[in-house]
Design an enzyme around this catalytic site. Structure first.
Site, PDB file in Angstrom:
ATOM      1  N   GLU A 192      -1.454  25.675   3.800  1.00 31.54           N
ATOM      2  CA  GLU A 192      -1.084  24.519   4.493  1.00 31.54           C
ATOM      3  C   GLU A 192       0.077  23.567   4.052  1.00 31.54           C
ATOM      4  OE1 GLU A 192      -4.515  22.660   6.436  1.00 31.54           O
ATOM      5  OE2 GLU A 192      -5.665  24.474   6.301  1.00 31.54           O
ATOM      6  N   GLY A 193       1.004  23.894   3.601  1.00 30.16           N
ATOM      7  CA  GLY A 193       2.279  23.480   2.841  1.00 30.16           C
ATOM      8  C   GLY A 193       2.216  23.322   1.556  1.00 30.16           C
ATOM      9  N   ASP A 217      -1.835  17.132   9.283  1.00 29.48           N
ATOM     10  CA  ASP A 217      -2.198  15.836   8.725  1.00 29.48           C
ATOM     11  C   ASP A 217      -3.480  15.872   8.658  1.00 29.48           C
ATOM     12  OD1 ASP A 217       0.515  15.053   8.328  1.00 29.48           O
ATOM     13  OD2 ASP A 217       0.618  13.679  10.475  1.00 29.48           O
ATOM     14  N   THR A 237      -5.175  33.205   8.507  1.00 29.21           N
ATOM     15  CA  THR A 237      -6.223  33.050   7.865  1.00 29.21           C
ATOM     16  C   THR A 237      -7.289  32.889   8.947  1.00 29.21           C
ATOM     17  OG1 THR A 237      -5.330  31.758   6.155  1.00 29.21           O
ATOM     18  CG2 THR A 237      -7.968  31.942   6.161  1.00 29.21           C
ATOM     19  N   PHE A 250     -15.028  29.328 -21.546  1.00 27.11           N
ATOM     20  CA  PHE A 250     -15.819  30.377 -21.516  1.00 27.11           C
ATOM     21  C   PHE A 250     -15.082  31.373 -22.441  1.00 27.11           C
ATOM     22  CE2 PHE A 250     -19.049  30.933 -18.098  1.00 27.11           C
ATOM     23  CZ  PHE A 250     -19.071  29.655 -17.613  1.00 27.11           C
ATOM     24  N   ARG A 305     -23.640  28.095 -25.524  1.00 26.99           N
ATOM     25  CA  ARG A 305     -22.913  28.915 -26.171  1.00 26.99           C
ATOM     26  C   ARG A 305     -22.934  28.155 -27.647  1.00 26.99           C
ATOM     27  NH1 ARG A 305     -20.741  33.915 -27.550  1.00 26.99           N
ATOM     28  NH2 ARG A 305     -18.744  33.788 -28.519  1.00 26.99           N
TER      29      ARG A 305
HETATM   30  N1  CAA Z   1       2.921  14.430  12.830  1.00 24.73           N
HETATM   31  C1  CAA Z   1       3.860  14.350  13.784  1.00 24.73           C
HETATM   32  N2  CAA Z   1       5.176  14.650  14.279  1.00 24.73           N
HETATM   33  C2  CAA Z   1       5.719  15.213  13.342  1.00 24.73           C
HETATM   34  C3  CAA Z   1       5.182  14.977  11.751  1.00 24.73           C
HETATM   35  C4  CAA Z   1       3.867  14.599  11.773  1.00 24.73           C
HETATM   36  N3  CAA Z   1       3.208  14.348  10.481  1.00 24.73           N
HETATM   37  N4  CAA Z   1       6.197  15.327  10.837  1.00 24.73           N
HETATM   38  C5  CAA Z   1       7.258  15.810  11.627  1.00 24.73           C
HETATM   39  N5  CAA Z   1       6.906  15.255  13.110  1.00 24.73           N
HETATM   40  C6  CAA Z   1       7.949  15.698  13.880  1.00 24.73           C
HETATM   41  C7  CAA Z   1       9.282  14.600  13.707  1.00 24.73           C
HETATM   42  O1  CAA Z   1       8.902  13.497  14.355  1.00 24.73           O
HETATM   43  C8  CAA Z   1      10.481  15.193  14.589  1.00 24.73           C
HETATM   44  O2  CAA Z   1      10.318  15.213  15.789  1.00 24.73           O
HETATM   45  P1  CAA Z   1      11.757  14.975  16.663  1.00 24.73           P
HETATM   46  O3  CAA Z   1      12.350  16.237  16.621  1.00 24.73           O
HETATM   47  O4  CAA Z   1      10.974  14.581  18.077  1.00 24.73           O
HETATM   48  O5  CAA Z   1      12.226  13.632  15.999  1.00 24.73           O
HETATM   49  C9  CAA Z   1       9.886  16.773  14.269  1.00 24.73           C
HETATM   50  O6  CAA Z   1       8.333  16.934  14.075  1.00 24.73           O
HETATM   51  C10 CAA Z   1      10.610  17.546  13.075  1.00 24.73           C
HETATM   52  O7  CAA Z   1      10.571  16.721  11.979  1.00 24.73           O
HETATM   53  P2  CAA Z   1      11.192  16.929  10.479  1.00 24.73           P
HETATM   54  O8  CAA Z   1      12.685  16.729  10.903  1.00 24.73           O
HETATM   55  O9  CAA Z   1      10.618  16.456   9.432  1.00 24.73           O
HETATM   56  O10 CAA Z   1      11.064  18.462  10.397  1.00 24.73           O
HETATM   57  P3  CAA Z   1      11.477  19.321   9.018  1.00 24.73           P
HETATM   58  O11 CAA Z   1      12.303  20.701   9.615  1.00 24.73           O
HETATM   59  O12 CAA Z   1      12.429  18.515   8.179  1.00 24.73           O
HETATM   60  O13 CAA Z   1      10.326  19.995   8.411  1.00 24.73           O
HETATM   61  C11 CAA Z   1       8.453  19.864   6.782  1.00 24.73           C
HETATM   62  C12 CAA Z   1       9.454  19.070   7.838  1.00 24.73           C
HETATM   63  C13 CAA Z   1       7.582  18.620   6.276  1.00 24.73           C
HETATM   64  C14 CAA Z   1       8.830  20.376   5.625  1.00 24.73           C
HETATM   65  C15 CAA Z   1       7.649  20.909   7.793  1.00 24.73           C
HETATM   66  O14 CAA Z   1       8.138  21.760   8.208  1.00 24.73           O
HETATM   67  C16 CAA Z   1       6.316  21.292   7.198  1.00 24.73           C
HETATM   68  O15 CAA Z   1       5.256  20.707   6.924  1.00 24.73           O
HETATM   69  N6  CAA Z   1       6.379  22.593   6.471  1.00 24.73           N
HETATM   70  C17 CAA Z   1       5.326  23.305   5.969  1.00 24.73           C
HETATM   71  C18 CAA Z   1       4.500  23.986   6.938  1.00 24.73           C
HETATM   72  C19 CAA Z   1       3.412  24.398   6.454  1.00 24.73           C
HETATM   73  O16 CAA Z   1       2.397  23.559   6.060  1.00 24.73           O
HETATM   74  N7  CAA Z   1       2.892  25.713   6.610  1.00 24.73           N
HETATM   75  C20 CAA Z   1       1.465  26.094   6.635  1.00 24.73           C
HETATM   76  C21 CAA Z   1       0.924  26.748   7.629  1.00 24.73           C
HETATM   77  S1  CAA Z   1      -0.761  26.846   7.716  1.00 24.73           S
HETATM   78  C22 CAA Z   1      -1.183  27.891   6.835  1.00 24.73           C
HETATM   79  O17 CAA Z   1      -1.150  27.682   5.553  1.00 24.73           O
HETATM   80  C23 CAA Z   1      -1.928  29.207   7.014  1.00 24.73           C
HETATM   81  C24 CAA Z   1      -3.437  29.149   7.117  1.00 24.73           C
HETATM   82  O18 CAA Z   1      -3.898  30.019   7.962  1.00 24.73           O
HETATM   83  C25 CAA Z   1      -4.278  28.328   6.110  1.00 24.73           C
END
Ligand code: CAA
Length: 422
Positions: free
Chosen positions: A365-366, A241, A158, A340, A269
């Site tokens: 964003e997830g 976050d 985006t 509407f 209306r």
């Molecule tokens: N803050 C900091 N670190 C974090 C964290 C957080 N909130 N969540 C996880 N981590 C860290 C973990 O501690 C872990 O670290 P270590 O390997 O050192 O232990 C590492 O990240 C991996 O964490 P997980 O095992 O929880 O990872 P996972 O593969 O199970 O994935 C998930 C978790 C929540 C599904 C994640 O992949 C996720 O959020 N997916 C969605 C992605 C997303 O939001 N994409 C949208 C992109 S932006 C967009 O939409 C485009 C735009 O332009 C608007």
């Protein structure tokens, strides 16, 4: 609920509302139709100083409750146009990685220009085969002398093509489990960095969403986020976050805007000899819509306050406000179209755009399914902390019955009872 906000919060709201009502609303339908970036709106937002809102004061920003004020501004812009809401908020998504994980030098170089609205930012995480499962990305960043060389593709960026600065997440150490991914700051115009497909979208049509292609793109090592490779995934998750309350605020703004239009329409209306707002069925619909919007708003503000105070429960609150507010936005905008009637389905009226713009908030964003994963993981941790409660207060034989009925292993472990399911 203005009385619950600080004077500073109210000032930001007034400033954003001024731009929204004088510039954004009159142009919303035009840019939705054209599907073009509205530079005149971007300039008005920059002139009003709104891009300063989430940037720390020492880097040219505004200071104060930065995340809460960001949400208030996004809400106001989205109330007039959901596309403009994200056109603005996506710069926060693109610059939070620097604020959270950038080196002092990176902060000094980029944040003042973003605060001034001179540099627009984008966030490159998703790929064709890697959406919710972000860690499975394939884009590579290979060390080569004093640079990293990026090869791969990013999907659904985006602000792509409009932005000058891209935070690109790529695999820099395929062998490592916990330090596989790095964030890299890439400038538009870098040799080998091109924009391919521009998406034709259902909603948020004034913001470009593009594919970014990287073919042997060299970026100096000082552009690795934070100066050290391997922390990209943590920076990306930490960024989300902080950014998800912004999507939730976009949803609140869309829902509020749709509710207001529905109120006006229902008050004018006439059918069966009276205004449709005089039917109790319509009043109850509006009452439920307004209640849900207010509940969503308060959850967004709570998550934003948690971000401003750097509270430990931010991850879960941020996911909660995103899932709740965006589901509310979809429901409220759909009900507004319903109120509407036939006119709501037509492009002549502004209401159907709210419903189209709202849909993506449940996805980007997830997805809201991912948010529920994040929330339930936090709950599982809480269950572990509370594990002795069952032992203390529930008779042993009941604990046994629970286990017999088939508790999954991780829940059984959290409650210190035997598991019966693997
Ligand atoms: N803050 C900091 N670190 C974090 C964290 C957080 N909130 N969540 C996880 N981590 C860290 C973990 O501690 C872990 O670290 P270590 O390997 O050192 O232990 C590492 O990240 C991996 O964490 P997980 O095992 O929880 O990872 P996972 O593969 O199970 O994935 C998930 C978790 C929540 C599904 C994640 O992949 C996720 O959020 N997916 C969605 C992605 C997303 O939001 N994409 C949208 C992109 S932006 C967009 O939409 C485009 C735009 O332009 C608007």
């Amino acid at each position: 609920m203005e009385g619950l906000l600080s004077e500073q919060n109210r000032e930001w709201r007034a400033r954003a509302r001024q731009v929204a009502e004088s510039v954004v609303r009159p142009l919303a339908a035009k840019y939705d139709r054209l599907q073009e970036y509205p530079w005149e709106i971007q300039k008005a937002i920059a002139q009003a100083g709104l891009f300063r809102v989430w940037i720390p004061e020492e880097y040219g920003g505004a200071g104060g409750d930065r995340t809460l004020n960001l949400c208030i501004v996004v809400e106001e812009l989205s109330r007039a146009c959901g596309g403009v809401g994200v056109l603005f908020a996506v710069n926060a998504l693109g610059s939070f990685p620097i604020i959270i994980g950038g080196s002092e030098e990176q902060k000094r170089k980029w944040l003042p220009k973003i605060a001034a609205g001179e540099t627009l930012a984008a966030f490159c995480l998703s790929e064709k085969g890697s959406g919710s499962d972000a860690v499975s990305m394939r884009c590579r960043a290979r060390a080569s002398g004093d640079a990293y060389v990026i090869d791969g593709e990013k999907k659904w960026t985006t602000n792509g093509s409009a932005a000058q600065l891209y935070t690109v997440f790529a695999v820099s150490d395929p062998q490592s489990k916990s330090r596989r991914i790095s964030g890299l700051l890439v400038e538009k115009g870098a040799p080998g960095f091109t924009f391919k497909k521009t998406e034709d979208k259902m909603g948020i049509r004034c913001v470009p969403v593009v594919e970014c292609h990287f073919r042997g793109v060299r970026v100096p090592k000082e552009n690795v986020l934070g100066g050290e490779p391997g922390y990209g995934f943590r920076h990306a998750m930490g960024t989300l976050d902080y950014a998800r309350p912004g999507v939730a605020a976009q949803a609140v703004g869309l829902a509020q805007g749709a509710l207001e239009l529905a109120l006006v329409y229902a008050g004018q209306r006439k059918q069966f000899g009276q205004r449709i707002i005089d039917f109790q069925a319509v009043q109850f619909m509006l009452a439920d819509m307004a209640t849900k919007v207010e509940a969503a708003r308060q959850l967004v503000y709570t998550a934003a306050r948690a971000a401003d105070r750097k509270l430990d429960n931010l991850t879960r609150l941020s996911a909660m406000c995103k899932v709740f507010a965006t589901d509310v936005a979809m429901e409220v905008t759909t009900n507004a179209v319903q109120l509407f009637g036939g006119y709501g389905f037509m492009r002549d009226y502004p209401i159907e755009k709210y419903m189209r713009d709202a849909k993506i908030t449940q996805i980007y964003e997830g997805t809201n399914q991912v948010q529920r994963v994040v929330i339930s993981r936090a709950l599982m941790k809480e269950a572990t902390l509370l594990s002795d409660m069952l032992e203390k207060y529930v008779p042993k034989e009941v604990q046994y019955v629970l286990a017999e009925e088939g508790l999954p292993a991780e829940v059984a472990a959290a409650y210190s009872v035997p598991a019966t399911k693997e």
